[in-house]
Design an enzyme around this catalytic site. Structure first.
Site, PDB file in Angstrom:
ATOM      1  N   GLU A   1      -6.492  -4.657   1.145  1.00  0.00           N
ATOM      2  CA  GLU A   1      -7.465  -3.934   0.323  1.00  0.00           C
ATOM      3  C   GLU A   1      -6.831  -3.550  -1.011  1.00  0.00           C
ATOM      4  O   GLU A   1      -5.634  -3.240  -1.057  1.00  0.00           O
ATOM      5  CB  GLU A   1      -7.953  -2.679   1.071  1.00  0.00           C
ATOM      6  CG  GLU A   1      -8.756  -2.993   2.333  1.00  0.00           C
ATOM      7  CD  GLU A   1      -9.301  -1.735   3.012  1.00  0.00           C
ATOM      8  OE1 GLU A   1      -9.078  -0.619   2.488  1.00  0.00           O
ATOM      9  OE2 GLU A   1      -9.932  -1.859   4.063  1.00  0.00           O
TER      10      GLU A   1
ATOM     11  N   HIS B   1     -14.781  -0.057   2.219  1.00  0.00           N
ATOM     12  CA  HIS B   1     -14.120   1.085   2.870  1.00  0.00           C
ATOM     13  C   HIS B   1     -14.882   2.379   2.573  1.00  0.00           C
ATOM     14  O   HIS B   1     -14.341   3.353   2.047  1.00  0.00           O
ATOM     15  CB  HIS B   1     -12.664   1.204   2.418  1.00  0.00           C
ATOM     16  CG  HIS B   1     -11.791   1.851   3.452  1.00  0.00           C
ATOM     17  ND1 HIS B   1     -10.498   1.455   3.685  1.00  0.00           N
ATOM     18  CD2 HIS B   1     -12.024   2.868   4.314  1.00  0.00           C
ATOM     19  CE1 HIS B   1      -9.963   2.203   4.647  1.00  0.00           C
ATOM     20  NE2 HIS B   1     -10.879   3.065   5.046  1.00  0.00           N
TER      21      HIS B   1
END
Length: 527
Positions: free
Chosen positions: A262, A280
């Site tokens: 990420e 997220h």
């Protein structure tokens, strides 16, 4: 008294700073610092409040010479080197409940998005296609939801699923049968869950045991047409295998809020039919962001000001209400650990902590940590309650906790035993007036003594004249005796003498004491 100083290094709700100040801490809000810039300032702070941006590495911890506690506003602590923080005696806390509802609701939202193909339907409708016959979804009512992980968030998802009239099965090695009944779920093994579940949601941390828990092999065991949701941690699902099974149609849909890497700016799954991705967002509600910020401020300030430990990941929890009650017990535990540590030579493969009477009703974990901190102080000058269990494990010391229900000669008793080459040796202590630590037994010999300051420990044969000889020796060398405590196994047998003195005992005085008739051992102690 100097106020503890806290640094908030990531953006969080401004009320967090207010709570720190109201609870007796100084606080600086300095965000966006590079690691090098953070290293330059971190040494002046007692506490550090972070979110996910600040990386608390070994280098940062080495520079944080005054740091006592790190608080993560949120659940995941991948950005903190917890083992190294533990070795340095720094408490690491998170706020596991502040965003639980938000994350659980996001999982349910993604489940609905998959069931009714909402993102694709929305995109095509807004593109002017009106694909009324192009999306045939499924109901969730009557379907089986498989929870992998039935902790706090998983239990909320289960509760919401029951409201949707779903059947819930759960795989969690730590889920007790009683808790499963309370949650209204069926506890199953992982293979059973994979074979039965119409929807699978993951709610477990990323550990060596859970990494790739939905591996290619396990994904192949799932029911054809399964839909998978992961709002927990990247790395729980084999993303490449998931792509293949989506393409083949074995997996009817998948929604990921978290990824191995990420931010996931590019990914093989992007563009795959029946795949939904969010960046997220599990904890991203106004309520959750406020909650975790307020909770981390409350937890850190309670620890720095009152000694309360809440949601710590590397030390036993100790509420602000418990701390005053346990304080004298922890002082006793630390002194007993220190005593046995100073008197024991050679390797110690095992340390046992026994509680009797009233001590049984209290939280034993902080007492165990205090015993280990005292015991290991001879081996490390940086040991404290936080890193003591870590150091004990590092040295291969087995730690046992034993509770004895019966009440013996004392209303409350704490015993510390160590296994040595010479056999098991133990010391025991109690609290006078529920507050004053006292030694009451030393290696099987009854003796009453306060463990404080500088002391002399002497083992000798019980014979007339010895007390006079040791008193004369100390008097001749200008050493003043504070307290004088004697004990013996039997008349004429082995005896012990514990003396408190006004200053450090010189080495030449100890050598002279060892030459006195009947003396088997003489050494200095310090508390």
């Amino acid at each position: 008294m100097t106020k503890p100083k806290v640094l908030i290094s990531d953006k969080m709700d401004p009320n967090a700073a207010r709570i720190f100040e109201e609870r007796g801490c100084e606080v600086d809000v300095i965000t966006g610092k590079t690691p090098e810039e953070l290293k330059e300032i971190i040494g002046q702070y007692d506490g550090l409040a972070i979110r996910s941006s600040t990386k608390v590495t070994k280098e940062i911890i080495d520079a944080a010479t005054n740091l006592k506690v790190i608080g993560r506003a949120g659940i995941g602590v991948d950005n903190v080197d917890i083992p190294y923080a533990s070795s340095k005696g720094i408490v690491v806390m998170n706020t596991p409940f502040g965003n639980s509802i938000t994350t659980a609701e996001h999982a349910i939202a993604l489940m609905f998005a998959l069931a009714r193909q909402l993102p694709e339907a929305n995109a095509q409708t807004q593109a002017g296609l009106w694909p009324k016959n192009g999306f045939m979804g499924v109901e969730v009512t009557g379907k089986t939801l498989g929870l992998i992980g039935a902790g706090n968030i998983g239990s909320i998802v289960a509760d919401r699923a029951h409201g949707l009239r779903m059947k819930v099965v759960a795989y969690d090695p730590f889920l007790s049968p009683e808790r499963a009944v309370e949650m209204g779920v069926e506890k199953v093994e992982l293979d059973d869950l994979l074979a039965r579940a119409d929807f699978i949601t993951l709610h477990t941390p990323l550990t060596d045991q859970t990494r790739n828990i939905l591996s290619r092999e396990n994904l192949a065991k799932t029911k054809k047409g399964v839909r998978i949701v992961n709002c927990a941690r990247g790395g729980l699902v084999d993303e490449e295998a998931l792509k293949d099974l989506l393409d083949s149609g074995h997996v009817a849909g998948a929604a990921l809020d978290v990824f191995v890497t990420e931010p996931a700016k590019e990914h093989a799954l992007f563009g795959t039919p029946n795949f939904v991705a969010t960046p997220h967002l599990g904890a991203s509600t106004n309520e959750a962001q406020v909650n975790v910020a307020l909770q981390v401020a409350e937890q850190l300030s309670d620890y720095l000001v009152n000694g309360g430990v809440t949601n710590a990941l590397n030390v036993p929890s100790l509420s602000a209400e418990e701390a005053p009650k346990l304080k004298p017990y922890m002082a006793l535990a630390e002194k007993l650990g220190s005593l046995v540590g100073q008197l024991t030579t050679g390797s110690v493969p095992r340390v046992s902590i026994h509680t009797e009477g009233h001590a049984n009703e209290l939280n034993i974990k902080p007492m165990v940590a205090a015993v280990l901190a005292g015991f290991l102080r001879e081996q490390s000058d940086t040991v404290n309650m936080v890193n003591a269990p870590f150091l004990a494990k590092e040295r291969g010391i087995e730690v046992r906790e034993v509770r004895t229900e019966k009440e013996g000669d004392y209303h409350t008793l704490l015993r510390v035993s160590v296994k040595t080459d010479a056999g098991e040796r133990s010391v025991a202590g109690t609290l006078f007036s529920n507050a004053e630590p006292r030694l009451v037994e030393l290696f099987g010999i009854k003796v009453e003594a306060e463990l404080a300051g500088h002391m002399m420990y002497i083992v000798n044969e019980d014979a007339p004249g010895f007390i006079g000889r040791i008193g004369t020796l100390l008097g001749e060398n200008g050493i003043n005796i504070g307290t004088f405590n004697l004990g013996r196994r039997e008349a004429g047998g082995e005896a012990v003498l514990l003396l408190s003195v006004d200053g450090e005992v010189p080495a030449h005085v100890l050598e002279k004491a060892r030459t006195l008739p009947g003396v088997k051992r003489a050494m200095a102690l310090a508390f």
